[in-house]
Design a protein around this motif. Structure first.
Motif, PDB file in Angstrom:
ATOM      1  N   ASN A   1     -13.079   6.780   9.962  1.00  0.00           N
ATOM      2  CA  ASN A   1     -11.953   7.179  10.948  1.00  0.00           C
ATOM      3  C   ASN A   1     -12.466   8.012  12.082  1.00  0.00           C
ATOM      4  N   SER A   2     -11.609   8.165  12.885  1.00  0.00           N
ATOM      5  CA  SER A   2     -12.197   9.237  14.098  1.00  0.00           C
ATOM      6  C   SER A   2     -13.504   8.842  14.718  1.00  0.00           C
ATOM      7  N   LEU A   3     -13.709   7.867  14.971  1.00  0.00           N
ATOM      8  CA  LEU A   3     -15.137   7.404  15.348  1.00  0.00           C
ATOM      9  C   LEU A   3     -15.661   7.817  16.710  1.00  0.00           C
ATOM     10  N   LYS A   4     -17.043   8.352  16.657  1.00  0.00           N
ATOM     11  CA  LYS A   4     -17.408   8.907  17.856  1.00  0.00           C
ATOM     12  C   LYS A   4     -18.355   7.848  18.331  1.00  0.00           C
ATOM     13  N   PRO A   5     -18.735   8.037  19.843  1.00  0.00           N
ATOM     14  CA  PRO A   5     -19.971   7.062  20.229  1.00  0.00           C
ATOM     15  C   PRO A   5     -21.228   7.372  19.521  1.00  0.00           C
ATOM     16  N   GLU A   6     -21.414   8.703  18.860  1.00  0.00           N
ATOM     17  CA  GLU A   6     -22.738   8.713  18.293  1.00  0.00           C
ATOM     18  C   GLU A   6     -22.717   8.147  16.968  1.00  0.00           C
ATOM     19  N   ASP A   7     -21.609   7.495  16.590  1.00  0.00           N
ATOM     20  CA  ASP A   7     -21.702   6.559  15.303  1.00  0.00           C
ATOM     21  C   ASP A   7     -22.200   5.332  15.532  1.00  0.00           C
ATOM     22  N   THR A   8     -22.462   4.898  16.720  1.00  0.00           N
ATOM     23  CA  THR A   8     -22.867   3.693  17.216  1.00  0.00           C
ATOM     24  C   THR A   8     -24.354   3.234  16.315  1.00  0.00           C
ATOM     25  N   ALA A   9     -24.298   2.340  15.748  1.00  0.00           N
ATOM     26  CA  ALA A   9     -25.559   1.841  14.692  1.00  0.00           C
ATOM     27  C   ALA A   9     -25.411   0.640  14.275  1.00  0.00           C
ATOM     28  N   VAL A  10     -26.475   0.217  13.744  1.00  0.00           N
ATOM     29  CA  VAL A  10     -26.363  -0.870  12.843  1.00  0.00           C
ATOM     30  C   VAL A  10     -26.190  -0.064  11.159  1.00  0.00           C
ATOM     31  N   TYR A  11     -24.891  -0.565  10.830  1.00  0.00           N
ATOM     32  CA  TYR A  11     -24.828  -0.206   9.219  1.00  0.00           C
ATOM     33  C   TYR A  11     -24.928  -0.928   8.084  1.00  0.00           C
ATOM     34  N   TYR A  12     -25.993  -0.545   7.318  1.00  0.00           N
ATOM     35  CA  TYR A  12     -26.585  -1.200   6.047  1.00  0.00           C
ATOM     36  C   TYR A  12     -25.711  -0.681   4.803  1.00  0.00           C
ATOM     37  N   CYS A  13     -25.444  -1.641   3.994  1.00  0.00           N
ATOM     38  CA  CYS A  13     -25.162  -1.280   2.697  1.00  0.00           C
ATOM     39  C   CYS A  13     -26.396  -1.525   1.591  1.00  0.00           C
ATOM     40  N   ALA A  14     -26.217  -0.513   0.671  1.00  0.00           N
ATOM     41  CA  ALA A  14     -27.422  -0.782  -0.477  1.00  0.00           C
ATOM     42  C   ALA A  14     -26.719  -0.418  -1.712  1.00  0.00           C
ATOM     43  N   ALA A  15     -27.321  -0.953  -2.797  1.00  0.00           N
ATOM     44  CA  ALA A  15     -26.973  -0.704  -4.241  1.00  0.00           C
ATOM     45  C   ALA A  15     -28.372  -0.373  -4.920  1.00  0.00           C
TER      46      ALA A  15
ATOM     47  N   TYR B   1     -33.135   2.435  -2.900  1.00  0.00           N
ATOM     48  CA  TYR B   1     -32.369   1.487  -3.284  1.00  0.00           C
ATOM     49  C   TYR B   1     -33.228   0.376  -3.053  1.00  0.00           C
ATOM     50  N   ASP B   2     -32.806  -0.388  -4.199  1.00  0.00           N
ATOM     51  CA  ASP B   2     -33.541  -1.888  -4.166  1.00  0.00           C
ATOM     52  C   ASP B   2     -33.100  -3.012  -3.485  1.00  0.00           C
ATOM     53  N   HIS B   3     -31.506  -2.903  -3.320  1.00  0.00           N
ATOM     54  CA  HIS B   3     -30.983  -4.144  -2.698  1.00  0.00           C
ATOM     55  C   HIS B   3     -30.229  -3.722  -1.594  1.00  0.00           C
ATOM     56  N   TRP B   4     -30.305  -4.481  -0.588  1.00  0.00           N
ATOM     57  CA  TRP B   4     -29.665  -4.180   0.919  1.00  0.00           C
ATOM     58  C   TRP B   4     -29.155  -5.334   1.318  1.00  0.00           C
ATOM     59  N   GLY B   5     -27.943  -4.981   2.183  1.00  0.00           N
ATOM     60  CA  GLY B   5     -27.275  -5.926   2.966  1.00  0.00           C
ATOM     61  C   GLY B   5     -28.140  -6.217   4.226  1.00  0.00           C
ATOM     62  N   GLN B   6     -27.583  -7.308   5.050  1.00  0.00           N
ATOM     63  CA  GLN B   6     -28.206  -7.574   6.309  1.00  0.00           C
ATOM     64  C   GLN B   6     -27.813  -6.543   7.406  1.00  0.00           C
ATOM     65  N   GLY B   7     -26.945  -5.884   7.443  1.00  0.00           N
ATOM     66  CA  GLY B   7     -26.482  -4.694   8.494  1.00  0.00           C
ATOM     67  C   GLY B   7     -25.241  -5.393   9.326  1.00  0.00           C
ATOM     68  N   THR B   8     -24.308  -4.397   9.585  1.00  0.00           N
ATOM     69  CA  THR B   8     -23.336  -4.962  10.342  1.00  0.00           C
ATOM     70  C   THR B   8     -23.425  -3.874  11.637  1.00  0.00           C
ATOM     71  N   GLN B   9     -22.975  -4.367  12.978  1.00  0.00           N
ATOM     72  CA  GLN B   9     -22.998  -3.645  14.315  1.00  0.00           C
ATOM     73  C   GLN B   9     -21.851  -2.896  14.198  1.00  0.00           C
ATOM     74  N   VAL B  10     -22.020  -1.610  14.611  1.00  0.00           N
ATOM     75  CA  VAL B  10     -20.546  -0.714  14.932  1.00  0.00           C
ATOM     76  C   VAL B  10     -20.976  -0.076  16.048  1.00  0.00           C
ATOM     77  N   THR B  11     -20.286  -0.388  17.210  1.00  0.00           N
ATOM     78  CA  THR B  11     -20.315   0.314  18.669  1.00  0.00           C
ATOM     79  C   THR B  11     -19.154   0.937  18.927  1.00  0.00           C
ATOM     80  N   VAL B  12     -19.507   2.128  19.286  1.00  0.00           N
ATOM     81  CA  VAL B  12     -18.255   3.083  19.727  1.00  0.00           C
ATOM     82  C   VAL B  12     -18.277   3.473  21.184  1.00  0.00           C
ATOM     83  N   SER B  13     -17.096   2.944  21.915  1.00  0.00           N
ATOM     84  CA  SER B  13     -17.314   3.069  23.452  1.00  0.00           C
ATOM     85  C   SER B  13     -16.670   4.649  23.591  1.00  0.00           C
TER      86      SER B  13
END
Length: 125
Positions: A83-97, A112-124
């Motif tokens: 919530n309340s996303l900021k431009p500085e939150d722009t990044a590729v986000y990875y999940c891990a377990a 973390y041994d297990h990783w997802g492929q990443g999803t891009q978040v861009t905040v203008s």
């Protein structure tokens, strides 16, 4: 264990996004989960983590109060509500377990041994 992250996109400052990470693990309940992000030209950094089911949640100071990590063990999926996303939150986000993550090392990506492929978040702005 395979992880599949989704939910990223392009949003404006102040908007919200919810990232999902679906896992292939039927015994997901026993895993600690986390989210990390990597902005262009920067190292990957910790965002949020939740230890095994019923465990504590942890957040980076930069997202505390704005992001929430949650999990749905019935669906072997976990989430990052942003919530309340900021431009500085722009990044590729990875999940891990990880099944054997030490609680004190939740912010260390190498734990973390297990990783997802990443999803891009861009905040203008």
């Amino acid at each position: 264990v395979q992880l599949q992250a989704s939910g990223g996109g392009l949003v404006q400052a102040g908007d919200s996004l919810k990232l999902s990470c679906a896992t292939s693990e039927r015994t997901f309940r026993g895993y600690a989960v986390g989210w990390f992000r990597q902005a262009p030209g920067k190292e990957r950094e910790f965002v949020a983590a939740r230890t095994r089911t019923g465990g504590a949640t942890h957040y980076a100071d930069s997202v505390k109060g704005r992001f929430t990590i949650s999990r749905d063990d019935a669906w072997s999926t976990f989430y990052l509500q942003m919530n309340s996303l900021k431009p500085e939150d722009t990044a590729v986000y990875y999940c891990a377990a990880d099944k054997y993550l030490l609680t004190s090392l939740y912010s260390v990506d190498a734990q973390y041994d297990h990783w997802g492929q990443g999803t891009q978040v861009t905040v203008s702005s």
